[in-house]
Design a protein around this motif. Structure first.
Motif, PDB file in Angstrom:
ATOM      1  N   GLY A 155      43.773  72.965 -12.923  1.00 36.47           N
ATOM      2  CA  GLY A 155      45.196  72.938 -13.210  1.00 36.47           C
ATOM      3  C   GLY A 155      45.727  71.609 -13.691  1.00 36.47           C
ATOM      4  O   GLY A 155      45.066  70.587 -13.682  1.00 36.47           O
ATOM      5  N   GLN A 156      46.968  71.664 -14.135  1.00 37.01           N
ATOM      6  CA  GLN A 156      47.659  70.478 -14.610  1.00 37.01           C
ATOM      7  C   GLN A 156      48.561  69.924 -13.517  1.00 37.01           C
ATOM      8  O   GLN A 156      49.345  69.033 -13.764  1.00 37.01           O
ATOM      9  N   SER A 157      48.454  70.494 -12.327  1.00 36.45           N
ATOM     10  CA  SER A 157      49.483  70.185 -11.344  1.00 36.45           C
ATOM     11  C   SER A 157      49.336  68.759 -10.809  1.00 36.45           C
ATOM     12  O   SER A 157      48.274  68.151 -10.859  1.00 36.45           O
ATOM     13  N   SER A 158      50.437  68.222 -10.284  1.00 34.62           N
ATOM     14  CA  SER A 158      50.488  66.830  -9.851  1.00 34.62           C
ATOM     15  C   SER A 158      50.011  66.684  -8.414  1.00 34.62           C
ATOM     16  O   SER A 158      50.766  66.300  -7.531  1.00 34.62           O
ATOM     17  N   VAL A 159      48.733  67.012  -8.181  1.00 41.05           N
ATOM     18  CA  VAL A 159      48.222  66.960  -6.815  1.00 41.05           C
ATOM     19  C   VAL A 159      48.312  65.545  -6.250  1.00 41.05           C
ATOM     20  O   VAL A 159      48.698  65.348  -5.100  1.00 41.05           O
ATOM     21  N   VAL A 160      47.988  64.547  -7.080  1.00 43.03           N
ATOM     22  CA  VAL A 160      47.946  63.177  -6.556  1.00 43.03           C
ATOM     23  C   VAL A 160      49.323  62.743  -6.068  1.00 43.03           C
ATOM     24  O   VAL A 160      49.461  62.194  -4.969  1.00 43.03           O
ATOM     25  N   ALA A 161      50.348  63.028  -6.875  1.00 46.36           N
ATOM     26  CA  ALA A 161      51.699  62.645  -6.450  1.00 46.36           C
ATOM     27  C   ALA A 161      52.072  63.339  -5.146  1.00 46.36           C
ATOM     28  O   ALA A 161      52.627  62.719  -4.232  1.00 46.36           O
ATOM     29  N   ALA A 162      51.743  64.630  -5.033  1.00 43.01           N
ATOM     30  CA  ALA A 162      52.089  65.361  -3.818  1.00 43.01           C
ATOM     31  C   ALA A 162      51.354  64.798  -2.618  1.00 43.01           C
ATOM     32  O   ALA A 162      51.920  64.633  -1.529  1.00 43.01           O
ATOM     33  N   VAL A 163      50.073  64.461  -2.819  1.00 48.04           N
ATOM     34  CA  VAL A 163      49.260  63.970  -1.727  1.00 48.04           C
ATOM     35  C   VAL A 163      49.743  62.586  -1.275  1.00 48.04           C
ATOM     36  O   VAL A 163      49.854  62.308  -0.084  1.00 48.04           O
ATOM     37  N   VAL A 164      50.081  61.738  -2.252  1.00 47.80           N
ATOM     38  CA  VAL A 164      50.613  60.420  -1.885  1.00 47.80           C
ATOM     39  C   VAL A 164      51.938  60.589  -1.150  1.00 47.80           C
ATOM     40  O   VAL A 164      52.203  59.912  -0.140  1.00 47.80           O
ATOM     41  N   GLY A 165      52.758  61.518  -1.630  1.00 45.42           N
ATOM     42  CA  GLY A 165      54.024  61.784  -0.946  1.00 45.42           C
ATOM     43  C   GLY A 165      53.803  62.204   0.494  1.00 45.42           C
ATOM     44  O   GLY A 165      54.433  61.675   1.416  1.00 45.42           O
ATOM     45  N   ALA A 166      52.872  63.143   0.702  1.00 47.74           N
ATOM     46  CA  ALA A 166      52.605  63.616   2.062  1.00 47.74           C
ATOM     47  C   ALA A 166      52.040  62.490   2.927  1.00 47.74           C
ATOM     48  O   ALA A 166      52.336  62.394   4.120  1.00 47.74           O
ATOM     49  N   PHE A 167      51.240  61.615   2.325  1.00 44.04           N
ATOM     50  CA  PHE A 167      50.673  60.468   3.055  1.00 44.04           C
ATOM     51  C   PHE A 167      51.797  59.562   3.557  1.00 44.04           C
ATOM     52  O   PHE A 167      51.821  59.158   4.728  1.00 44.04           O
ATOM     53  N   ILE A 168      52.748  59.267   2.689  1.00 35.75           N
ATOM     54  CA  ILE A 168      53.861  58.396   3.083  1.00 35.75           C
ATOM     55  C   ILE A 168      54.711  59.083   4.150  1.00 35.75           C
ATOM     56  O   ILE A 168      55.128  58.469   5.133  1.00 35.75           O
ATOM     57  N   LEU A 169      54.947  60.386   3.970  1.00 34.75           N
ATOM     58  CA  LEU A 169      55.717  61.120   4.967  1.00 34.75           C
ATOM     59  C   LEU A 169      55.006  61.083   6.318  1.00 34.75           C
ATOM     60  O   LEU A 169      55.637  61.038   7.370  1.00 34.75           O
ATOM     61  N   GLY A 170      53.666  61.079   6.282  1.00 37.67           N
ATOM     62  CA  GLY A 170      52.901  60.991   7.523  1.00 37.67           C
ATOM     63  C   GLY A 170      53.204  59.703   8.255  1.00 37.67           C
ATOM     64  O   GLY A 170      53.399  59.702   9.469  1.00 37.67           O
ATOM     65  N   PHE A 171      53.288  58.602   7.517  1.00 32.81           N
ATOM     66  CA  PHE A 171      53.603  57.333   8.165  1.00 32.81           C
ATOM     67  C   PHE A 171      55.006  57.339   8.744  1.00 32.81           C
ATOM     68  O   PHE A 171      55.257  56.806   9.831  1.00 32.81           O
ATOM     69  N   SER A 172      55.925  57.955   8.019  1.00 36.06           N
ATOM     70  CA  SER A 172      57.281  58.082   8.533  1.00 36.06           C
ATOM     71  C   SER A 172      57.257  58.805   9.879  1.00 36.06           C
ATOM     72  O   SER A 172      57.896  58.386  10.853  1.00 36.06           O
ATOM     73  N   SER A 173      56.472  59.863   9.925  1.00 38.48           N
ATOM     74  CA  SER A 173      56.351  60.658  11.141  1.00 38.48           C
ATOM     75  C   SER A 173      55.728  59.837  12.279  1.00 38.48           C
ATOM     76  O   SER A 173      56.182  59.880  13.432  1.00 38.48           O
ATOM     77  N   ILE A 174      54.709  59.041  11.951  1.00 35.09           N
ATOM     78  CA  ILE A 174      54.058  58.207  12.962  1.00 35.09           C
ATOM     79  C   ILE A 174      55.048  57.172  13.514  1.00 35.09           C
ATOM     80  O   ILE A 174      55.111  56.932  14.720  1.00 35.09           O
ATOM     81  N   PHE A 175      55.834  56.557  12.632  1.00 35.17           N
ATOM     82  CA  PHE A 175      56.797  55.549  13.085  1.00 35.17           C
ATOM     83  C   PHE A 175      57.788  56.151  14.074  1.00 35.17           C
ATOM     84  O   PHE A 175      58.118  55.550  15.099  1.00 35.17           O
ATOM     85  N   THR A 176      58.277  57.342  13.757  1.00 32.03           N
ATOM     86  CA  THR A 176      59.203  57.999  14.675  1.00 32.03           C
ATOM     87  C   THR A 176      58.528  58.237  16.019  1.00 32.03           C
ATOM     88  O   THR A 176      59.122  58.017  17.078  1.00 32.03           O
ATOM     89  N   ALA A 177      57.264  58.662  15.969  1.00 32.56           N
ATOM     90  CA  ALA A 177      56.557  58.971  17.215  1.00 32.56           C
ATOM     91  C   ALA A 177      56.359  57.720  18.066  1.00 32.56           C
ATOM     92  O   ALA A 177      56.591  57.738  19.284  1.00 32.56           O
ATOM     93  N   VAL A 178      55.941  56.621  17.431  1.00 31.92           N
ATOM     94  CA  VAL A 178      55.757  55.362  18.179  1.00 31.92           C
ATOM     95  C   VAL A 178      57.069  54.981  18.859  1.00 31.92           C
ATOM     96  O   VAL A 178      57.114  54.626  20.037  1.00 31.92           O
ATOM     97  N   ASN A 179      58.145  55.095  18.103  1.00 27.32           N
ATOM     98  CA  ASN A 179      59.459  54.751  18.623  1.00 27.32           C
ATOM     99  C   ASN A 179      59.834  55.600  19.826  1.00 27.32           C
ATOM    100  O   ASN A 179      60.315  55.087  20.840  1.00 27.32           O
ATOM    101  N   PHE A 180      59.613  56.905  19.728  1.00 28.54           N
ATOM    102  CA  PHE A 180      60.035  57.790  20.811  1.00 28.54           C
ATOM    103  C   PHE A 180      59.227  57.525  22.074  1.00 28.54           C
ATOM    104  O   PHE A 180      59.777  57.468  23.175  1.00 28.54           O
ATOM    105  N   ILE A 181      57.906  57.361  21.920  1.00 28.74           N
ATOM    106  CA  ILE A 181      57.086  57.153  23.121  1.00 28.74           C
ATOM    107  C   ILE A 181      57.481  55.839  23.781  1.00 28.74           C
ATOM    108  O   ILE A 181      57.675  55.771  25.006  1.00 28.74           O
TER     109      ILE A 181
END
Ligand SMILES: [Cu+2]
Lengths: 554, 272
Positions: A155-181
């Motif tokens: 396909g022509q789809s933008s897998v890399v952009a989506a994957v990088v986006g999800a990677f960054i969102l993962g860090f956002s999620s981790i930061f929230t978790a560290v904060n809450f604990i």
């Protein structure tokens, strides 16, 4: 002096009015403002994902091409899944509502690391930008699971952009978790022991454990996938001695626990609401608290149930199947405790409670249909059919999204300082309930009769299965009811901001600390230190009809 | 030389009492006391380290799977690494952990010259480590042993922006002649066809090698950035017995980076 401040909370500055201007929001370190910005962003993506869903349902309302071509359809269902999972359900309750109420529930001035909290919001926006880039440049047609080798070769789809986006969102999620604990461990008042915490805090704590332990594995997986697609480094490519099934293992090692990242906070909200609107102490507090932790830990041992037909050994499948059933025990413990809380309670069906009850009912269906998918023999028949689509929509939308909505209604007066129309709220809840089941129940039927998921068209299946058309037709019609309900909800909530009655301190009679401060709270959360007590003891609270407020009596 | 942890906590507890009158330096508004701030920061750092371990955990897991599936390829692959350079780097990092620990102790006991000196030595060790790593990477690149090498080169040369340069094919073709010679050095004579086959089989090993060491290298760089930040603040005299959290937390991070290398070295360089 402080007596006067308590009597007229509306005259005091609150977190919304203390400082003005766009910059005062963008550079705020106040967890409440960060929570509000999260809430607005997440709801915007919910709208986007919802539009994709309506496109998919409209295409499927009749056999043959209805409104779009095949490739467009693949993009639509993939983007619906990816946006809803990564930008709505996973961050939803913890980052928006959790950010707002967790520190207040603990009587703290803020989360432990306010800068990290703001950074997580910016990373959320940064990750979201990548998904917008995906939308503009080619879309995404791999399904939200990014299975190799589709995702690395086709396909022509933008897998890399989506994957990088999800990677960054993962860090956002981790930061929230560290904060809450860190906040839960170090910011509680001395009088609040672990078992004096509200159950929503327990749920967020358990969620944060999963976010911490699972998200990094997704991070490294997505990194390898991006490298694979960009450079062909071959980790998941069998022609280079790589292993494509390893990707599935890695992916589900995160993504199964991720369903508990989605559902646990919803269970926490339900625990709060069921107790408050039954005017009765929560039944089995410790069981509900411990079962959150149990779900968090058991959830790591069951990922293989997504791979029963991916070629893992029969022994592995049997072990994963058995472990999967074990997760249903702590979930059932929660349901039974909620039912026991309701039993002989004095139930008032205000809007949040309507959604709380809806959660129990829909989660029950979603959970029980999961048993057919956890059993090896039935799962092989149901794999990749609409049965599983219906199952996970009952748990993700019917449970998590409904609990999110319950929480928004429950804390709306606290967040905005305004009351919404309860009559409109109840009517919308009813419409949403009907629309939801109208959409997804027919999918259980079609799916168990063999309708495959993700198919663009079912015309050729109709001679053998004429009922598939009816199922899709009902389902699409239901989705329009759901859309109507959400439009109404957006309407009365927005109206309440402009024209709503000012909210009292404690409109629903909750016993948690967040109801001891004004609505909306001051910047420091409390003008006087809150009195820590049992968060589910309602015996001291009496309704005062003059102020429409629950007040504490000696 | 090292301040006892108990003495430090007692000092901080006494400081707690003092803060009611005058605000301690660098105490954030939402904390009640320096001790609470330190406890929160330390817990946060440990949680972050946990996520780092799991991030590497995915690669360690991939390593186990590939090594179990293809033990002979790992046997071949490790011959191409220089175990002496690896050993030197191991010693450099272990020594830098010692100087980092010294820095933490110096911050707690208010010895600024020792603090600044230890941080500078730690930083230099990081530079040395990355220098050796660069020499190693350069050699692998020259022999075409990097997975996806042609595409990486094309990507770095911005070929993807130009219409006239299509992306190179995916694949893994190390220099077979070099592989044949190298195997001969290790006492194994092979013909060209066998050398080509063995060269192509090096992929899982070098996939793991570059995946793990590159991620580790990025962490060393990040750690060096953090040490520089702490160093600047040390020179400004920000740290002392009441406030040494950042030195402590950066130290923890640096020890983890060191520890991961201590696992990587035998797993990659010392295979039998
Ligand atoms: Cu699962």
């Amino acid at each position: 002096m402080s007596e006067v401040a308590v009597e007229s909370p509306r005259s005091a500055e609150n977190y919304l009015t203390a400082r003005r201007g766009v910059m005062s929001w963008l550079f705020t370190l106040d967890h409440k403002r960060i929570g509000v910005m999260y809430l607005a962003s997440i709801l915007a993506f919910f709208l986007l994902g919802g539009v994709f869903a309506l496109m998919v349902r409209t295409e499927l309302i009749a056999p043959g091409r209805t409104i779009m071509g095949r490739d467009m359809y693949n993009h639509m269902f993939t983007l619906h899944g990816a946006v809803m999972v990564f930008l709505f359900i996973i961050p939803g309750i913890p980052a928006a509502l959790g950010n707002f109420v967790l520190p207040i529930m603990l009587g703290a001035k803020d989360v432990a690391f306010p800068r990290l909290n703001l950074a997580s919001l910016y990373m959320f926006w940064g990750g979201a930008v990548f998904f917008v880039v995906v939308l503009i440049t080619g879309g995404l047609e791999t399904g939200w699971t990014f299975y190799t080798p589709y995702s690395t070769t086709t396909g022509q789809s933008s897998v890399v952009a989506a994957v990088v986006g999800a990677f960054i969102l993962g860090f956002s999620s981790i930061f929230t978790a560290v904060n809450f604990i860190a906040t839960v461990h170090t910011m509680r008042p001395a009088a609040m022991g672990w078992f004096k915490m509200p159950l929503f805090v327990w749920a967020l704590y358990a969620t944060a454990i999963i976010q911490l332990l699972a998200t990094p594995v997704l991070g490294i997986t997505l990194l390898l996938l991006a490298l694979e697609r960009l450079f062909g480094i071959g980790f998941f490519d069998p022609s280079l001695n790589g292993d494509p099934v390893l990707f599935q293992h890695f992916f589900w090692f995160y993504s199964h626990p991720a369903v508990y990242i989605m559902i646990l906070p919803g269970m926490g909200i339900t625990s709060e609401i069921i107790s408050v609107f039954s005017r009765k102490h929560i039944f089995g507090y410790r069981f509900i608290a411990y079962s959150s932790i149990a779900i968090a830990l058991f959830g790591f041992l069951v990922w293989g149930h997504h791979m029963f037909v991916s070629g893992q050994t029969r022994l592995a499948s049997m072990i994963f199947s058995a472990l999967t059933f074990s997760v249903s025990i702590p979930s059932a413990i929660k349901v039974f405790n909620w039912l026991s809380t309701l039993y002989k309670g004095s139930i008032s069906l205000e809007t949040p409670m309507c959604y709380g009850l809806m959660f129990i009912f829909l989660f029950g269906i979603g959970g029980l249909t999961g048993l057919f998918l956890g059993s090896l023999s039935t799962d092989v028949h149901l794999t990749d059919t609409y049965f599983i689509v219906a199952h996970f929509h009952y748990t993700m939308m019917g449970s998590t999204a409904i609990a999110f909505i319950a929480g928004i209604h429950y804390w709306w007066p606290k967040i905005t300082g305004k009351m919404y129309s309860d009559a409109w709220g109840k009517f919308t809840a009813l419409l949403l309930f009907v629309g939801f089941n109208h959409t997804f129940f027919p999918q259980f039927v079609s799916g168990s009769r063999g309708m495959p998921r993700r198919y663009y068209d079912y015309e050729k299946l109709l001679p053998a299965h004429p009922d598939f058309h009816g199922g899709h037709w009902l389902s699409s019609l239901g989705s329009y009811l759901v859309a109507a309900a959400f439009i109404m909800m957006a309407g009365y909530l927005l109206v309440s901001i402009v024209a709503g009655r000012p909210a009292p301190r404690n409109p629903y009679g909750g016993a948690g600390l967040e109801w001891q401060t004004s609505s909306p709270p001051p910047v420091e959360n409390f003008t006087t230190p809150p009195v820590v007590g049992d968060p589910y003891d309602y015996s001291k609270l009496r309704f005062d009809p003059r102020s429409n407020d629950y007040v504490r009596v000696a | 030389m090292f301040a006892s942890p108990n003495a430090v906590i007692i000092a901080m507890t006494e400081a707690d009492q003092a803060t009611h009158d005058n605000h301690a330096p660098f105490l954030a508004h939402h904390f009640d006391s320096p001790r609470q701030q330190f406890a929160a920061g330390k817990l946060g750092m440990w949680l972050f380290l946990l996520t780092e371990i799991l991030l590497f955990g995915g690669l360690f897991c991939a390593y186990s799977v590939y090594r179990a599936n293809h033990p002979e390829m790992f046997q071949d692959g490790h011959l191409f690494l220089d175990r002496y350079l690896g050993a030197v780097n191991t010693c450099v990092l272990i020594f830098s952990s010692l100087t980092m620990a010294l820095a933490v102790s110096a911050a707690q006991t208010d010895r600024r010259r020792l603090l600044v000196g230890s941080l500078i030595v730690t930083l230099l060790c990081g530079v040395g480590f990355m220098g050796v790593k660069f020499v190693e990477y350069k050699a692998k690149w020259d022999h075409g042993l990097v997975p996806g090498q042609e595409r990486i080169a094309w990507f770095v040369a911005l070929g993807w922006l130009r219409k006239d340069s299509p992306a190179p094919e995916r694949g893994y073709q190390p220099d077979a002649d070099y592989v044949r010679k190298h195997l001969a050095e290790h006492g194994e004579e092979v013909d060209d066809a066998e050398a080509t086959r063995r060269a192509a089989g090096l992929f899982p090993f070098f996939g793991c090698y570059f995946g793990m060491t590159a991620l580790h290298g990025l962490h060393v760089l990040a750690g060096m950035g953090a040490i520089t930040w702490v160093l600047v603040r040390s020179i400004k005299g920000h740290f002392g017995p009441l406030y040494f959290g950042p030195v402590d937390f950066v130290g923890l991070y640096w020890h983890l980076v060191d520890l991961i290398w201590i696992y990587l070295f035998p797993l990659l360089y010392l295979i039998h």
